[in-house]
Design a protein around this motif. Structure first.
Motif, short mmCIF file in Angstrom:
data_model
loop_
_atom_site.label_atom_id
_atom_site.label_comp_id
_atom_site.label_asym_id
_atom_site.label_seq_id
_atom_site.Cartn_x
_atom_site.Cartn_y
_atom_site.Cartn_z
N LEU A 1 -123.62 -88.08 -140.92
CA LEU A 1 -124.08 -86.69 -140.92
C LEU A 1 -125.50 -86.57 -141.45
N LEU A 2 -125.82 -87.34 -142.48
CA LEU A 2 -127.19 -87.30 -143.02
C LEU A 2 -128.20 -87.85 -142.03
N SER A 3 -127.82 -88.88 -141.28
CA SER A 3 -128.74 -89.43 -140.26
C SER A 3 -128.99 -88.40 -139.16
N MET A 4 -127.98 -87.59 -138.84
CA MET A 4 -128.17 -86.53 -137.85
C MET A 4 -129.11 -85.45 -138.38
N VAL A 5 -129.01 -85.17 -139.68
CA VAL A 5 -129.92 -84.19 -140.28
C VAL A 5 -131.35 -84.71 -140.23
N LYS A 6 -131.53 -85.98 -140.54
CA LYS A 6 -132.88 -86.57 -140.52
C LYS A 6 -133.50 -86.52 -139.13
N SER A 7 -132.66 -86.75 -138.12
CA SER A 7 -133.18 -86.77 -136.75
C SER A 7 -133.33 -85.38 -136.16
#
Length: 479
Positions: free
Chosen positions: A331-337
């Protein structure tokens, strides 16, 4: 009652009943046959009106037997079950099962779920938000017909004849007959709301079990689409889950066609709107496939899987499961992208409201990630609100959050938000700023370290080196 529980729990055919209790199915059938409902230790009477298999407990028992080299338990014989129940009913007060009165009161799913993206889930206790955010209450794969020209109006037979007609077609050995029945059902249940109640019967739902996992793509797609339409009726949501169709929907998520996966995500989202279904859907294993769909499916699939995960993560047991399957880094990687940040922030807010979710997020660098987003020059208002909402939830971690927030430069960014934002976002930024400043002031208090060390040293030497008159050492040991 202890004998009743101890003897049924070791048997093979284990099921969850309407009241939430887990019993051996044959024993419950024996209870129903003689109209006997045992009184449990807490004084409650179990509800035997509906059932779903408890696959998790059954798997646990089988695994335990294999580990300890013990043969798995065999199904209970009905005659022995009746004998056991009759012996118990003669010893205990007989509680008759009410047959004509519904024993389960269904809470209607909220037609327009209203929650605030910034207030939602940031407190450990669920509260009613003051700033509403409207979320969809129906899957994106469903849309009502806007005119009669879009979908033809079908003349259906009488209620009983209608069910029998479709059952005959759905159980036909001819693929064409099945496809024709499913297409007709899909049109009827999409346009006629009353038909959703009439056609959502145990026999019809049972017929769908083999169709949902069919190798014929058209049969699979249309059967799952019909299930989405049926699930839109509030009173059908619990019926569908208790009919045992959720494991089949999960199989579609894992290996179905793209269009069928899209409808399966929509069905799970619709079913998750009912609070009675959230635990069962999580226990049956829907969370991990939904996380996979969140990243790899079509736009509709990602949208519905995100909303399904949001509603499922409103309860603590599913929050814990999401943490265990490693959803936080994803989920955090999706936020970063910058991918689906609005929906992902809702899920993260739910996770941040629990202690295990907060710990996992802090371990995964959530504070640094969110503060960097706040520092961005092209930050839109929804993203800023989401960042502040998640940080506010993480701030409940106390000292650990303070250290990570200061290291990431959160004090300056929160001050900017406090100056420029409005409403709840501004209020939360102000509270976090005050908390961080309080911590800084406490650290900056002047301490006379020399006096403190001298005081501590004198206290220690008094006892270690013979503070008493006889020079004995109280804390020393003889060797």
């Amino acid at each position: 009652m202890e004998d009743f529980v101890s003897q049924i729990i070791i048997c093979e055919n284990i099921s969850i009943w309407s009241s939430g209790h887990t019993f051996e199915r044959v024993c419950v059938e024996a209870c129903k046959k003689i109209d006997f409902a045992p009184i449990l230790k807490d004084g409650s009477v179990p509800d035997f009106s509906a059932v779903i298999p408890n696959l998790a407990l059954k798997s646990t028992i089988v695994n335990w037997c294999q580990t300890h080299l013990i043969n798995p338990p065999k199904p209970f014989d009905l005659s022995k079950a009746e004998e056991l129940v009759r012996s118990l009913s003669s010893k205990k007060p007989n509680t008759q099962i009410e047959k004509d009165v519904p024993s389960v009161k269904l809470d209607h799913a909220v037609s327009e779920l209203i929650r605030s993206s910034s207030e939602e889930s940031v407190s450990a206790v669920t509260t009613t938000p003051t700033q509403p955010l409207q979320l969809a209450d129906s899957p994106s794969c469903y849309s009502s017909a806007s005119s009669s020209s879009e979908i033809e109006t079908l003349t259906a037979p009488n209620i009983n004849e209608e069910e029998e007609y479709f059952l005959t077609k759905l159980k036909s050995h001819q693929v064409f007959d099945i496809e024709e029945a499913l297409i007709t059902l899909r049109k009827i249940t999409r346009t006629e709301e009353s038909s959703r109640v009439v056609l959502c019967t145990p026999r019809v739902l049972s017929a769908f079990r083999s169709l949902i996992v069919s190798r014929y793509v058209n049969i699979q797609v249309n059967s799952v689409a019909v299930l989405v339409n049926l699930s839109l009726e509030k009173t059908n949501k619990v019926k569908i889950v208790r009919s045992g169709l959720v494991p089949d929907l999960i199989d579609v998520l894992k290996s179905g066609s793209p269009e069928a996966q899209e409808h399966a995500c929509g069905a799970l989202f619709s079913l998750a709107l009912d609070d009675h279904n959230k635990t069962a859907i999580g226990v049956l294993g829907a969370l991990q496939p939904l996380m996979h769909m969140l990243r790899s499916g079509s736009e509709r699939t990602r949208h519905d899987s995100a909303l399904a995960l949001y509603h499922l993560s409103l309860i603590q047991s599913n929050k814990t499961k999401l943490v265990k399957i490693g959803s936080v880094p994803v989920l955090l990687s999706m936020v970063k992208s910058g991918h689906m940040t609005g929906r992902v922030f809702l899920i993260l807010c739910n996770l941040a409201s629990g202690s295990d979710g907060r710990a996992a997020m802090l371990d995964s660098g959530a504070v640094d990630c969110l503060v960097k987003l706040l520092k961005g020059s092209e930050l839109d208002e929804p993203t800023r609100e989401g960042c502040v909402a998640v940080l506010y939830g993480l701030s409940q971690a106390g000292l650990r959050f303070k250290g990570l927030a200061k290291a990431a430069g959160a004090v300056e960014e929160l001050a900017k938000v406090e100056r420029t934002a409005n409403g709840l976002t501004r209020e939360k930024a102000r509270k976090m700023s005050e908390m961080l400043k309080r911590g800084s002031e406490e650290e900056q208090e002047e301490v006379d370290w020399e006096a403190l060390l001298d005081s501590g040293f004198m206290t220690r030497t008094k006892f270690r080196f013979g503070g008493g008159k006889d020079g004995s050492c109280v804390n020393s040991s003889e060797f």
